[in-house]
Design an enzyme around this catalytic site. Structure first.
Site, PDB file in Angstrom:
ATOM      1  CE1 TYR A 184      -3.064   3.249   1.129  1.00 37.20           C
ATOM      2  CE2 TYR A 184      -1.795   3.355   2.816  1.00 37.20           C
ATOM      3  CZ  TYR A 184      -2.580   3.916   2.154  1.00 37.20           C
ATOM      4  OH  TYR A 184      -3.135   5.048   2.443  1.00 37.20           O
ATOM      5  CE  LYS A 227      -2.848   6.006  -1.533  1.00 34.84           C
ATOM      6  NZ  LYS A 227      -3.771   7.062  -2.333  1.00 34.84           N
TER       7      LYS A 227
HETATM    8  N1  LIG Z   1      -7.926   6.996   6.278  1.00 32.88           N
HETATM    9  C1  LIG Z   1      -7.036   7.322   6.508  1.00 32.88           C
HETATM   10  O1  LIG Z   1      -6.431   7.366   7.678  1.00 32.88           O
HETATM   11  C2  LIG Z   1      -5.755   7.754   5.448  1.00 32.88           C
HETATM   12  C3  LIG Z   1      -4.489   8.013   5.740  1.00 32.88           C
HETATM   13  C4  LIG Z   1      -3.629   8.335   4.648  1.00 32.88           C
HETATM   14  C5  LIG Z   1      -3.840   8.298   3.569  1.00 32.88           C
HETATM   15  N2  LIG Z   1      -5.420   8.007   3.065  1.00 32.88           N
HETATM   16  C6  LIG Z   1      -5.564   7.971   1.773  1.00 32.88           C
HETATM   17  O2  LIG Z   1      -6.561   8.856   1.656  1.00 32.88           O
HETATM   18  C7  LIG Z   1      -7.533   8.519   0.414  1.00 32.88           C
HETATM   19  C8  LIG Z   1      -9.032   8.327   1.071  1.00 32.88           C
HETATM   20  O3  LIG Z   1      -9.031   7.206   2.140  1.00 32.88           O
HETATM   21  P1  LIG Z   1     -10.377   6.947   2.698  1.00 32.88           P
HETATM   22  O4  LIG Z   1     -10.045   6.750   4.171  1.00 32.88           O
HETATM   23  O5  LIG Z   1     -11.297   7.945   2.549  1.00 32.88           O
HETATM   24  O6  LIG Z   1     -10.633   5.550   1.911  1.00 32.88           O
HETATM   25  P2  LIG Z   1     -12.352   5.216   1.417  1.00 32.88           P
HETATM   26  O7  LIG Z   1     -11.857   3.536   1.152  1.00 32.88           O
HETATM   27  O8  LIG Z   1     -13.285   5.246   2.419  1.00 32.88           O
HETATM   28  O9  LIG Z   1     -12.454   5.925   0.199  1.00 32.88           O
HETATM   29  C9  LIG Z   1     -11.719   5.589  -1.060  1.00 32.88           C
HETATM   30  C10 LIG Z   1     -12.847   5.469  -2.176  1.00 32.88           C
HETATM   31  O10 LIG Z   1     -12.179   5.340  -3.420  1.00 32.88           O
HETATM   32  C11 LIG Z   1     -13.171   4.602  -4.119  1.00 32.88           C
HETATM   33  N3  LIG Z   1     -12.107   3.765  -5.061  1.00 32.88           N
HETATM   34  C12 LIG Z   1     -11.234   2.788  -4.975  1.00 32.88           C
HETATM   35  N4  LIG Z   1     -10.477   2.423  -6.243  1.00 32.88           N
HETATM   36  C13 LIG Z   1     -11.033   3.089  -6.974  1.00 32.88           C
HETATM   37  C14 LIG Z   1     -11.050   3.137  -8.270  1.00 32.88           C
HETATM   38  N5  LIG Z   1     -10.011   2.348  -9.174  1.00 32.88           N
HETATM   39  N6  LIG Z   1     -11.982   3.651  -9.035  1.00 32.88           N
HETATM   40  C15 LIG Z   1     -12.669   4.436  -8.499  1.00 32.88           C
HETATM   41  N7  LIG Z   1     -12.965   4.493  -7.279  1.00 32.88           N
HETATM   42  C16 LIG Z   1     -12.169   3.845  -6.284  1.00 32.88           C
HETATM   43  C17 LIG Z   1     -13.607   3.661  -3.022  1.00 32.88           C
HETATM   44  O11 LIG Z   1     -14.805   2.998  -3.690  1.00 32.88           O
HETATM   45  C18 LIG Z   1     -13.826   4.322  -2.017  1.00 32.88           C
HETATM   46  O12 LIG Z   1     -15.307   5.271  -2.126  1.00 32.88           O
HETATM   47  C19 LIG Z   1      -6.811   7.038   0.100  1.00 32.88           C
HETATM   48  O13 LIG Z   1      -6.297   7.407  -1.299  1.00 32.88           O
HETATM   49  C20 LIG Z   1      -6.003   6.720   1.092  1.00 32.88           C
HETATM   50  O14 LIG Z   1      -5.047   6.204   0.642  1.00 32.88           O
HETATM   51  C21 LIG Z   1      -6.127   7.749   4.186  1.00 32.88           C
END
Ligand SMILES: NC(=O)c1ccc[n+]([C@@H]2O[C@H](COP(=O)([O-])OP(=O)(O)OC[C@H]3O[C@@H](n4cnc5c(N)ncnc54)[C@H](O)[C@@H]3O)[C@@H](O)[C@H]2O)c1
Length: 329
Positions: A141, A145
């Site tokens: 993962y 990124k």
């Molecule tokens: N939640 C955290 O603590 C955290 C920390 C660091 C980074 N992030 C990053 O923030 C972003 C959002 O995280 P989140 O917690 O909201 O995750 P989440 O899983 O709630 O949201 C991700 C969304 O992307 C959609 N998705 C995934 N792959 C896709 C694709 N190929 N095409 C279209 N839609 C797609 C999913 O259906 C989902 O709705 C991510 O990129 C994650 O890596 C999150």
């Protein structure tokens, strides 16, 4: 001119959509709903169900909505799942991500805010972590990124795609409407609150022998509303002609797993049983951001990210949505 929000039906995306619309911005969402929830979005928002790697779809959205910029959240985010199935993560986050960025460039979109992560640092060589700290992710993962960040640099050099990559630490908290409902859920605070609600028996704590005061790992928790506001500032920075950059989003303060659980006990007034388990491979003892650069470049600083406000907002949301978003969403 509209802003495309990929992954806008996910946790952080849906809160950002809410905040963008409150500022009067035109927003379009692209999400494949593999992990997102339709119920997290107002009916009046234009929503496309599809994959970010579908170049024809992205091109159509760009033309139909006169896109000038994008906030790119869409990704698979489960560290454990990425270790079991790295191909899935690299195909989704990087493979589809390349097709997506290429479609944007082809359609003339030149401003992109990218969801990166503290996972690009792996086991940090110093605390607090600055943007120039060593980067060596500990799982696929994190590598997905890391690779996307390098591709962004290449796309900027070659095609003039200006970007801000935001490296979030631990996102948590909720707004009145939108909250955290990952399935599966691996994040600490929603699982602690599920244990408080009795929808899970106990909170599993992975290791209590780390070199920290109470032996449990320390993390930097940032309220999702502060994160969303940083994205909006990053977009404004690009619109003003600002240069591409990498920025940490955290508070600069950390809390241990046991401190989070104790704070949740106080706020919920509930018993929260703890089940001690073995440490997980690759979990660093401390991850704390130095967020100073985001302050300098964006004029951003966390406004609501004290631990009590984070847990209070998440608990209020959980009480209103005891099973998260409905099973159909
Ligand atoms: N939640 C955290 O603590 C955290 C920390 C660091 C980074 N992030 C990053 O923030 C972003 C959002 O995280 P989140 O917690 O909201 O995750 P989440 O899983 O709630 O949201 C991700 C969304 O992307 C959609 N998705 C995934 N792959 C896709 C694709 N190929 N095409 C279209 N839609 C797609 C999913 O259906 C989902 O709705 C991510 O990129 C994650 O890596 C999150």
């Amino acid at each position: 001119m509209a802003i495309l929000v990929t992954g806008g039906a996910g946790y952080i995306g849906s809160v950002t959509v809410e905040r963008l619309r409150a500022k009067g911005e035109q927003v379009v969402v692209l999400d494949d709903f593999v992990r997102g929830h339709r119920a997290s979005l107002e009916d009046s928002i234009p929503v496309y169900q599809g994959n970010i790697g579908d170049r024809e779809l992205v091109a159509r959205i760009a033309r139909d909505h006169k896109l000038d910029s994008c906030i790119h959240f869409a990704a698979l985010i489960e560290v454990g799942e990425s270790v079991i199935d790295p191909a899935k993560y690299l195909a989704n986050n990087v493979g589809q991500g390349i097709a997506f960025m290429s479609a944007l460039v082809q359609e003339g979109v030149r401003q992109l805010v990218f969801s990166s992560t503290a996972a690009v640092y792996g086991d940090p060589d110093r605390i607090p972590i600055t943007e120039v700290s060593r980067q060596w992710p500990k799982n696929p993962y994190g590598w997905s990124k890391f690779f996307m960040e390098r591709l962004l640099e290449s796309y900027d050099n070659a095609y003039g795609l200006k970007f801000v990559a935001l490296r979030y630490f631990n996102a948590a908290g909720a707004t009145e409407k939108c909250g955290e409902d990952h399935r599966p859920e691996s994040h600490l605070i929603p699982n602690v609150l599920a244990a408080a609600l009795g929808s899970q028996q106990a909170i599993r704590v992975f290791g209590n022998n780390y070199p920290t005061p109470d032996g449990t790992p320390i993390r930097d928790y940032i309220h999702v509303v502060d994160l969303a506001d940083a994205h909006i500032r990053a977009l404004d920075h690009l619109r003003r002609g600002g240069s591409s950059d990498f920025l940490n989003l955290g508070t600069g303060h950390g809390y241990s797993v046991l401190e989070v659980i104790e704070c949740a006990r106080e706020i919920t007034g509930r018993d929260i049983p703890v089940k001690m388990e073995s440490p997980r491979a690759g979990d660093p003892a401390r991850l704390i951001a130095d967020p100073a650069k985001a302050g300098t470049v964006l004029g951003w600083k966390p406004a609501v990210s004290d631990l009590r406000s984070i847990i209070r907002s998440a608990w209020d949301w959980r009480l209103r949505h005891p099973s998260g978003y409905s099973a159909q969403s």
